[in-house]
Design an enzyme around this catalytic site. Structure first.
Site, PDB file in Angstrom:
ATOM      1  N   HIS A   1     -56.964  29.021   0.655  1.00 34.00           N
ATOM      2  CA  HIS A   1     -56.365  28.976  -0.677  1.00 34.00           C
ATOM      3  C   HIS A   1     -55.956  27.546  -0.999  1.00 34.00           C
ATOM      4  O   HIS A   1     -55.608  26.773  -0.105  1.00 34.00           O
ATOM      5  CB  HIS A   1     -55.147  29.908  -0.759  1.00 34.00           C
ATOM      6  CG  HIS A   1     -54.673  30.143  -2.163  1.00 34.00           C
ATOM      7  ND1 HIS A   1     -53.751  29.328  -2.777  1.00 34.00           N
ATOM      8  CD2 HIS A   1     -55.021  31.077  -3.077  1.00 34.00           C
ATOM      9  CE1 HIS A   1     -53.537  29.768  -4.004  1.00 34.00           C
ATOM     10  NE2 HIS A   1     -54.295  30.835  -4.208  1.00 34.00           N
TER      11      HIS A   1
ATOM     12  N   ASP B   1     -57.754  38.134  -2.143  1.00 33.71           N
ATOM     13  CA  ASP B   1     -59.037  38.816  -2.285  1.00 33.71           C
ATOM     14  C   ASP B   1     -59.505  39.490  -1.001  1.00 33.71           C
ATOM     15  O   ASP B   1     -60.398  40.344  -1.031  1.00 33.71           O
ATOM     16  CB  ASP B   1     -60.116  37.817  -2.738  1.00 33.71           C
ATOM     17  CG  ASP B   1     -59.829  37.253  -4.115  1.00 33.71           C
ATOM     18  OD1 ASP B   1     -59.579  38.051  -5.023  1.00 33.71           O
ATOM     19  OD2 ASP B   1     -59.846  36.018  -4.273  1.00 33.71           O
TER      20      ASP B   1
END
Length: 454
Positions: A331, A390
């Site tokens: 991320h 996700d």
């Protein structure tokens, strides 16, 4: 006589080649002019382009020496830690509506305020008369995000005050779109399923006494049934996807488009277009596809060495889609952990027990752990890497029997609350039109008359 189809195709191929040559910019020029590609600096950190009070995202802490060090990620909605918000709603039937209120109005509602707000959303949930037949069922798209864009833009035609950009009117429009999004998404899917897949067309009306998450499930499932855990897990997923700072692509799109003074429907349709991109909203589907590939090629899901060997093949571009990526890992902001992933993982485990797919959940856990180690070693990373939101969300949606076509629309159903809050924030502060600069690096040329060109 005009060109044949084959001749047209050959001419287009030439034009494509011209476009590639014309549009190609020398990579070194980006460094020479210190261009922040992707609006990120050379460390990958986003360039500061605005201010917001709606949400905060942190993945770095300051130690005693004043140094920036990796830390467990935290996400705040209007100053409240999202982990505390989810925890505080554990024994409640729904929470997404309350979070929407918080994002839009900056404070947690009282019981009376929340009841009133839920009634308002219920009143806005109905679609205009014959909208389902005249809009949703006409020329259905194979991609539900395009269907959502079409529906949102068409709602403009049903709004007698569509171009009024007063805060009062924008709020009215926002609440109407937030309430209608589940219907638009589910009805679009049922229509797609009927026209493109030859299935029976079932349109089930929402029930005013149900939460947004419950209505989503009862409108989608063929028998209209769902368990309380299913509703709670979906409600939590919606909460965690509702907002994520002003810098993510679709929310920044909301700010950019809203800064022009355009109408609410155009702004939200633009954000939907951004979210549709696989680099933004479609990542959870890529994770699911990757796990299908892993399940086919790793024969013993309990064997960590077999899993490690296959993940290394993926990273070496020898397996799956040959992109060299373990999807759902890493991320831009979070380092040690993504708080949304931490919460979703807990709910994924509970749901896997109810659905009797605990072996799949354990495989996800193993890939999360081993994948992190493989990426650190292969890429020689200094910054810690973690699974992002996700990683488990696609697994959750599949356990909830959501079709893949609706994975990104579910994201949109949640994120429209954040988009609406940011649109209002942009309009309240009356900022200038957002207009970044681009440096021209081409060459000026003298005009040549048509008859003199080779």
């Amino acid at each position: 006589m005009g060109l044949t189809r084959e001749e047209i195709d050959r001419e287009i191929d030439k034009l494509v080649d011209y476009s590639r040559k014309s549009g190609k910019i020398e990579v070194g020029l980006y460094q020479e002019y210190d261009v922040k590609r992707g609006l990120r600096d050379n460390t990958g950190k986003g360039v500061l382009t605005g201010l917001t009070e709606i949400s905060d995202v942190t993945g770095i802490a300051i130690n005693e020496k004043g140094e920036r060090v990796p830390a467990d990620g935290r996400l705040f909605y209007q100053g409240y830690n999202v982990s505390d918000l989810v925890k505080g709603m554990q024994n409640r039937r729904f929470g997404f509506e309350e979070i929407t209120y918080l994002l839009l109005f900056g404070s947690l509602p009282t019981s009376k305020e929340l009841d009133s707000f839920i009634e308002i959303l219920g009143a806005y949930r109905e679609l205009p008369e014959k909208f389902t037949r005249d809009v949703i069922m006409k020329a259905p798209s194979r991609n539900m995000m395009n269907s959502l864009q079409k529906c949102i833009l068409t709602l403009y035609s049903y709004d007698k005050d569509a171009d009024n950009i007063s805060i009062q009117n924008i709020l009215r429009q926002s609440l109407s779109m937030i309430a209608k999004m589940p219907l638009l998404a589910v009805y679009s899917y049922h229509t797609h399923r009927h026209y493109h897949m030859g299935q029976n067309l079932i349109i089930r009306n929402p029930k005013p006494e149900l939460s947004l998450a419950e209505n989503l499930l009862q409108m989608l499932h063929p028998d209209g049934q769902y368990t309380q855990l299913e509703a709670k897990v979906l409600d939590t997923a919606l909460i965690l996807h509702a907002e994520h700072g002003g810098g993510n692509n679709s929310t920044f799109t909301t700010h950019v488009v809203s800064s022009t003074g355009t109408d609410s429907y155009s702004a939200i349709a633009s954000s939907l277009g951004s979210l549709k991109g696989p680099k933004h909203g479609g990542a959870n589907l890529k994770v699911l596809e990757m796990f299908e590939d892993i399940k086919e090629n790793v024969h013993n899901w309990e064997n960590e060495e077999e899993i490690r060997a296959y993940l290394n093949k993926i990273l070496d571009k020898e397996a799956f889609d040959h992109a060299g990526l373990i999807y759902g890992m890493g991320h831009a902001v979070y380092t040690l952990s993504d708080p949304r992933c931490v919460i979703l993982k807990e709910y994924a485990k509970k749901l896997s027990i109810e659905k009797d797919v605990e072996d799949e959940f354990r495989l996800y856990e193993s890939v999360e752990k081993i994948g992190k180690e493989c990426m650190m070693q292969k890429r020689r990373l200094v910054k810690p890497i973690c699974a992002n939101v996700d990683f488990y969300s696609g697994f959750i949606y599949s356990m909830l029997d959501f079709p893949r076509e609706l994975f990104t629309p579910i994201f949109a159903i949640a994120r429209i609350s954040g988009w609406s809050a940011h649109r209002i924030e942009e309009m309240v502060n009356g900022g200038k039109i957002i207009r970044p600069a681009y440096k021209y690096v081409g060459h000026h040329r003298r005009y040549t008359a048509l008859e003199n060109r080779d």
